[in-house]
Scaffold this active site. Structure first.
Site, PDB file in Angstrom:
ATOM      1  N   HIS A 156     -16.231  94.188  69.252  1.00  0.00           N
ATOM      2  CA  HIS A 156     -16.138  95.518  68.628  1.00  0.00           C
ATOM      3  C   HIS A 156     -16.713  96.598  69.551  1.00  0.00           C
ATOM      4  CE1 HIS A 156     -15.508  93.282  64.785  1.00  0.00           C
ATOM      5  NE2 HIS A 156     -16.407  92.477  65.311  1.00  0.00           N
ATOM      6  N   SER A 277     -11.386 115.762  92.216  1.00  0.00           N
ATOM      7  CA  SER A 277     -10.816 116.817  91.378  1.00  0.00           C
ATOM      8  C   SER A 277     -10.675 118.069  92.222  1.00  0.00           C
ATOM      9  CB  SER A 277     -11.762 117.088  90.207  1.00  0.00           C
ATOM     10  OG  SER A 277     -11.573 118.404  89.721  1.00  0.00           O
ATOM     11  N   LYS A 283     -16.489 115.165  91.212  1.00  0.00           N
ATOM     12  CA  LYS A 283     -15.743 114.088  90.564  1.00  0.00           C
ATOM     13  C   LYS A 283     -15.245 112.991  91.491  1.00  0.00           C
ATOM     14  CE  LYS A 283     -13.798 114.542  86.778  1.00  0.00           C
ATOM     15  NZ  LYS A 283     -13.947 113.777  85.563  1.00  0.00           N
ATOM     16  N   GLU A 290      -6.179 104.100  86.151  1.00  0.00           N
ATOM     17  CA  GLU A 290      -5.403 104.870  85.175  1.00  0.00           C
ATOM     18  C   GLU A 290      -3.910 104.665  85.383  1.00  0.00           C
ATOM     19  OE1 GLU A 290      -8.192 108.676  84.206  1.00  0.00           O
ATOM     20  OE2 GLU A 290      -7.527 108.443  86.255  1.00  0.00           O
TER      21      GLU A 290
END
Ligand code: ARG
Length: 467
Positions: A156, A277, A283, A290
């Protein structure tokens, strides 16, 4: 010359003509088309349709076409070719003259495309298996390097129990090896040869189907000409098997994305596989992960597209089947490009072992082991669970861990607690307690690493046997 213009009085509408072609995408099947055509030519010679000299010139012509296709892309420039079958025929006739038209004797493009696609899927499976083996090796290497390092396992997405980092990595190896198994199943079933099935009813010449199957390294000819020309099960099985592989990769990517966030900081993203970024200078983004997650969507989509294309088709060949090609190619391409990158990422990722280890020691992940301590001293499991639950409650109120409770406090909950309790809930003790096959006890994980290496070796041997 078209392959079928005799009965037509009018030319095709030019837009339709362009639109119905498949050469734009089936050109990539050329090497399989050449191999299948060579097998067919040999059978034609044996059936007395080609003379020995005609066979030689056709085989040489086909070989030449295969070679030229490896060269410049300009070779494929052809405004007339309807599909790869038409293209090869045109090239052959241009090269060796009208005898080239004899090659199509007794055959149909319906059996050709069914054969070419089987050869394509077979090769794609072999390549994928090779890449899966490499990827699994990378995971197992990391599992071995991790040694006795621990981390939390979650259920969970809440801390559940500590496990070895190696145990967690091997979970992915199991998933990927099952994927390899699914592809191997698909390969076993697909390896039969449609050549000699003709358009639907079987060849109109006495072709030696066993010989053709043999030449193309198929196990046997297909059993039924109607089925053989309309069957795309092998393509569906392939894209479905690919989908499960893509789903596994996507789950892995998601977990890595979460683990690389500052909130977890379990893994350090390799710079070589991340981007920055344009706006926020600090970043470092998990782009590879992804895209793995994102591209799994198209692989699953391809499986759906292919099934829907086939759903409701009457026997046997229908031009709808042309629509099964691009989804198939896309799934193969997407995964074949993705897997080596995932392997590279796994090799270069850095684990923050201390943070993982620290996380493995907090959050009451030894609670079940603590309850087991009581069970081993005769307390019924349900009651032991309840007692340890109370101990956890005490700790939560005091903001401490189970090990920080005094023996007195523990004994106020159950007289079964003894001096040895603390020892039994240390991280090494908790890990070692999971001493069953498939469990996370260090000795079991070491065995599992060896077993995984053996399975990968078997997979490699299977691939090499096919090469
Ligand atoms: N390009 C076609 C395909 O991919 C080849 C088979 C054509 N057969 C036919 N009867 N028109 O399906």
């Amino acid at each position: 010359m078209k392959m079928w213009s005799g009965r037509f009085r009018q030319p095709l509408n030019s837009e339709f003509e362009r639109w119905q072609r498949s050469f734009g995408f089936d050109r990539r099947l050329l090497k399989y088309e050449v191999a299948a055509s060579s097998a067919h030519a040999t059978a034609l010679k044996n059936a007395g349709v080609l003379s020995a000299n005609e066979l030689i010139s056709i085989l040489q012509g086909l070989e030449q076409i295969g070679k030229q296709a490896l060269g410049s892309l300009a070779f494929f420039e052809d405004d007339e070719a309807e599909d790869v079958h038409h293209f090869v025929e045109k090239q052959l006739v241009a090269m060796i003259g009208e005898v080239g038209y004899k090659l199509h004797s007794g055959r149909s493009r319906n059996e050709q495309i069914a054969t070419d696609l089987r050869l394509f899927v077979r090769a794609a499976i072999d390549q994928l298996q090779e890449e899966i083996a490499k990827m699994c090796s990378a995971f197992v290497d990391r599992a071995e390097q991790a040694g006795d390092a621990a981390m939390p396992a979650y259920t969970h997405l809440q801390r559940a129990e500590p496990v070895l980092v190696g145990h967690w990595l091997l979970a992915y190896v199991e998933m990927f090896l099952r994927d390899a198994g699914r592809l191997a199943d698909c390969r076993r079933r697909l390896n039969v040869c449609p050549l000699g099935s003709g358009a639907v009813a079987g060849a109109t010449l006495p072709l030696d189907r066993g010989l053709m199957a043999n030449k193309l390294a198929f196990d046997a000819p297909t059993e039924n000409s109607i089925d053989a020309t309309s069957d795309r099960d092998f393509a569906i099985e392939f894209v479905q098997g690919s989908s499960v592989l893509a789903l596994h990769l996507s789950r892995w990517a998601e977990e890595m994305i979460v683990f690389s966030s500052q909130e977890y900081s379990f893994v350090e993203l390799p710079e070589a596989y991340s981007t920055g970024s344009s706006a926020m200078p600090q970043k470092k983004n998990p782009d590879l992960l992804e895209l793995v997650r994102g591209k799994s969507g198209r692989v699953v989509g391809n499986a759906t597209a292919l099934m829907i294309a086939v759903k409701g088709l009457p026997l046997a060949y229908n031009k709808d089947l042309q629509e099964t090609q691009e989804s198939l190619f896309d799934s193969a391409d997407t995964l074949l490009q993705m897997l080596p990158l995932v392997t590279g990422w796994v090799k270069s990722v850095e684990f923050h072992s201390e943070i993982m280890q620290q996380a493995a020691q907090s959050g009451f992940m030894n609670a079940w082991a603590a309850a087991t301590y009581l069970v081993e001293r005769g307390v019924p499991s349900r009651l032991a669970h309840e007692r340890i639950g109370k101990a956890v409650q005490m700790c939560l109120e005091r903001n401490c861990e189970l090990k920080d409770l005094s023996l007195q406090e523990l004994q106020s909950l159950s007289p079964a607690f003894g001096e040895d309790f603390k020892q039994s809930i240390t991280l090494p003790a908790v890990l070692a307690a999971h001493d069953v096959a498939g469990g996370t006890a260090p000795a079991r994980v070491r065995q599992a690493i060896g077993a995984a290496r053996k399975k990968i070796e078997c997979l490699r041997e299977e691939v090499h046997a096919h090469a």
